[in-house]
Design a protein around this motif. Structure first.
Motif, PDB file in Angstrom:
ATOM      1  N   LEU A  49       0.827  -1.217   0.000  1.00 43.00           N
ATOM      2  CA  LEU A  49       0.000   0.000   0.000  1.00 43.00           C
ATOM      3  C   LEU A  49       0.856   1.260   0.000  1.00 43.00           C
ATOM      4  N   ALA A  50       1.921   1.279   0.803  1.00 50.15           N
ATOM      5  CA  ALA A  50       2.802   2.448   0.839  1.00 50.15           C
ATOM      6  C   ALA A  50       3.524   2.616  -0.497  1.00 50.15           C
ATOM      7  N   GLY A  51       3.987   1.520  -1.076  1.00 50.82           N
ATOM      8  CA  GLY A  51       4.660   1.585  -2.379  1.00 50.82           C
ATOM      9  C   GLY A  51       3.739   2.089  -3.478  1.00 50.82           C
ATOM     10  N   THR A  52       2.492   1.643  -3.447  1.00 49.18           N
ATOM     11  CA  THR A  52       1.521   2.100  -4.445  1.00 49.18           C
ATOM     12  C   THR A  52       1.261   3.592  -4.294  1.00 49.18           C
ATOM     13  N   GLY A  53       1.098   4.031  -3.055  1.00 51.07           N
ATOM     14  CA  GLY A  53       0.872   5.459  -2.823  1.00 51.07           C
ATOM     15  C   GLY A  53       2.047   6.308  -3.256  1.00 51.07           C
ATOM     16  N   ILE A  54       3.260   5.864  -2.941  1.00 53.42           N
ATOM     17  CA  ILE A  54       4.457   6.606  -3.330  1.00 53.42           C
ATOM     18  C   ILE A  54       4.618   6.606  -4.852  1.00 53.42           C
ATOM     19  N   TYR A  55       4.302   5.489  -5.509  1.00 53.24           N
ATOM     20  CA  TYR A  55       4.415   5.405  -6.966  1.00 53.24           C
ATOM     21  C   TYR A  55       3.532   6.459  -7.628  1.00 53.24           C
ATOM     22  N   TYR A  56       2.265   6.532  -7.214  1.00 54.83           N
ATOM     23  CA  TYR A  56       1.372   7.516  -7.828  1.00 54.83           C
ATOM     24  C   TYR A  56       1.778   8.942  -7.484  1.00 54.83           C
ATOM     25  N   TYR A  57       2.321   9.166  -6.282  1.00 53.37           N
ATOM     26  CA  TYR A  57       2.803  10.491  -5.916  1.00 53.37           C
ATOM     27  C   TYR A  57       3.986  10.894  -6.800  1.00 53.37           C
ATOM     28  N   VAL A  58       4.938   9.980  -6.995  1.00 54.16           N
ATOM     29  CA  VAL A  58       6.122  10.278  -7.815  1.00 54.16           C
ATOM     30  C   VAL A  58       5.728  10.505  -9.267  1.00 54.16           C
ATOM     31  N   ILE A  59       4.814   9.705  -9.790  1.00 54.94           N
ATOM     32  CA  ILE A  59       4.355   9.896 -11.178  1.00 54.94           C
ATOM     33  C   ILE A  59       3.706  11.267 -11.333  1.00 54.94           C
ATOM     34  N   ASP A  60       2.889  11.677 -10.365  1.00 54.59           N
ATOM     35  CA  ASP A  60       2.233  12.988 -10.427  1.00 54.59           C
ATOM     36  C   ASP A  60       3.274  14.117 -10.368  1.00 54.59           C
ATOM     37  N   GLU A  61       4.250  13.993  -9.472  1.00 54.24           N
ATOM     38  CA  GLU A  61       5.306  15.002  -9.380  1.00 54.24           C
ATOM     39  C   GLU A  61       6.138  15.041 -10.662  1.00 54.24           C
ATOM     40  N   TYR A  62       6.383  13.879 -11.274  1.00 52.99           N
ATOM     41  CA  TYR A  62       7.135  13.827 -12.520  1.00 52.99           C
ATOM     42  C   TYR A  62       6.391  14.578 -13.628  1.00 52.99           C
ATOM     43  N   LYS A  63       5.085  14.389 -13.712  1.00 49.91           N
ATOM     44  CA  LYS A  63       4.309  15.084 -14.740  1.00 49.91           C
ATOM     45  C   LYS A  63       4.349  16.593 -14.532  1.00 49.91           C
ATOM     46  N   VAL A  64       4.214  17.022 -13.265  1.00 54.03           N
ATOM     47  CA  VAL A  64       4.234  18.467 -12.982  1.00 54.03           C
ATOM     48  C   VAL A  64       5.595  19.057 -13.331  1.00 54.03           C
ATOM     49  N   SER A  65       6.678  18.384 -12.902  1.00 53.87           N
ATOM     50  CA  SER A  65       8.019  18.913 -13.190  1.00 53.87           C
ATOM     51  C   SER A  65       8.318  18.884 -14.685  1.00 53.87           C
ATOM     52  N   ASN A  66       7.826  17.874 -15.390  1.00 50.74           N
ATOM     53  CA  ASN A  66       8.027  17.791 -16.838  1.00 50.74           C
ATOM     54  C   ASN A  66       7.322  18.950 -17.547  1.00 50.74           C
ATOM     55  N   GLU A  67       6.110  19.274 -17.116  1.00 42.15           N
ATOM     56  CA  GLU A  67       5.396  20.405 -17.708  1.00 42.15           C
ATOM     57  C   GLU A  67       6.115  21.727 -17.441  1.00 42.15           C
ATOM     58  N   LEU A  68       6.623  21.905 -16.205  1.00 37.29           N
ATOM     59  CA  LEU A  68       7.363  23.136 -15.884  1.00 37.29           C
ATOM     60  C   LEU A  68       8.633  23.237 -16.722  1.00 37.29           C
ATOM     61  N   LEU A  69       9.346  22.125 -16.887  1.00 34.45           N
ATOM     62  CA  LEU A  69      10.567  22.128 -17.681  1.00 34.45           C
ATOM     63  C   LEU A  69      10.267  22.443 -19.151  1.00 34.45           C
ATOM     64  N   THR A  70       9.179  21.896 -19.664  1.00 42.78           N
ATOM     65  CA  THR A  70       8.796  22.181 -21.051  1.00 42.78           C
ATOM     66  C   THR A  70       8.470  23.661 -21.224  1.00 42.78           C
ATOM     67  N   GLU A  71       7.753  24.234 -20.252  1.00 48.23           N
ATOM     68  CA  GLU A  71       7.454  25.674 -20.321  1.00 48.23           C
ATOM     69  C   GLU A  71       8.731  26.500 -20.268  1.00 48.23           C
ATOM     70  N   ASP A  72       9.685  26.115 -19.415  1.00 49.03           N
ATOM     71  CA  ASP A  72      10.958  26.850 -19.345  1.00 49.03           C
ATOM     72  C   ASP A  72      11.743  26.736 -20.651  1.00 49.03           C
ATOM     73  N   ILE A  73      11.699  25.574 -21.270  1.00 51.20           N
ATOM     74  CA  ILE A  73      12.399  25.405 -22.552  1.00 51.20           C
ATOM     75  C   ILE A  73      11.785  26.309 -23.607  1.00 51.20           C
ATOM     76  N   TYR A  74      10.439  26.349 -23.657  1.00 46.67           N
ATOM     77  CA  TYR A  74       9.780  27.233 -24.623  1.00 46.67           C
ATOM     78  C   TYR A  74      10.080  28.704 -24.336  1.00 46.67           C
ATOM     79  N   ALA A  75      10.127  29.076 -23.031  1.00 44.91           N
ATOM     80  CA  ALA A  75      10.459  30.464 -22.680  1.00 44.91           C
ATOM     81  C   ALA A  75      11.901  30.794 -23.083  1.00 44.91           C
ATOM     82  N   LEU A  76      12.835  29.861 -22.879  1.00 43.18           N
ATOM     83  CA  LEU A  76      14.226  30.067 -23.263  1.00 43.18           C
ATOM     84  C   LEU A  76      14.356  30.179 -24.783  1.00 43.18           C
ATOM     85  N   GLN A  77      13.619  29.340 -25.493  1.00 46.56           N
ATOM     86  CA  GLN A  77      13.650  29.401 -26.952  1.00 46.56           C
ATOM     87  C   GLN A  77      13.119  30.757 -27.459  1.00 46.56           C
TER      88      GLN A  77
END
Length: 120
Positions: free
Chosen positions: A72-100
């Motif tokens: 149960l703890a592993g499942t919860g952490i997995y979904y938390y990490v996946i959600d954080e990965y998506k958020v950070s990926n979107e922020l990084l993509t926005e920064d790349i577009y702003a830099l471009q």
């Protein structure tokens, strides 16, 4: 029996018997018991055999609880990490577009300066 009693008591026994009311007869307690009540109780054998479940041992219960908690703890952490990965990926993509966009503005500014500077 009356002959053995003292004389004062013999007088009371010779008198007419006292009539007792039915209520007083019911009020008296009887201390008689029957043979059936005096017999020891005989245990009755069960008709169908009782199937006893084995209790869960402490080791098995602890192991099962640990594994369940870990999953149960592993499942919860997995979904938390996946959600954080998506958020950070979107922020990084926005920064790349702003830099471009910033690089394109600087490139346009430099080209504009190069056109304005006289060639030697």
């Amino acid at each position: 029996m009356a002959s053995r009693l003292p004389t004062t008591l013999r007088a009371f026994t010779r008198t007419a018997p006292v009539l007792r009311s039915p209520i007083s007869l019911q009020a008296q307690r009887s201390f008689q018991t029957s043979r059936r009540q005096l017999q020891d109780a005989v245990p009755v054998a069960p008709v169908a055999p009782v199937v006893q479940r084995r209790p869960v041992g402490a080791f098995r219960g602890t192991l099962f609880g640990f594994l369940l908690g870990s999953v149960l703890a592993g499942t919860g952490i997995y979904y938390y990490v996946i959600d954080e990965y998506k958020v950070s990926n979107e922020l990084l993509t926005e920064d790349i577009y702003a830099l471009q966009a910033a690089v394109q503005r600087i490139e346009a500014y430099v080209k504009n300066l190069e056109e304005q500077v006289p060639k030697k």
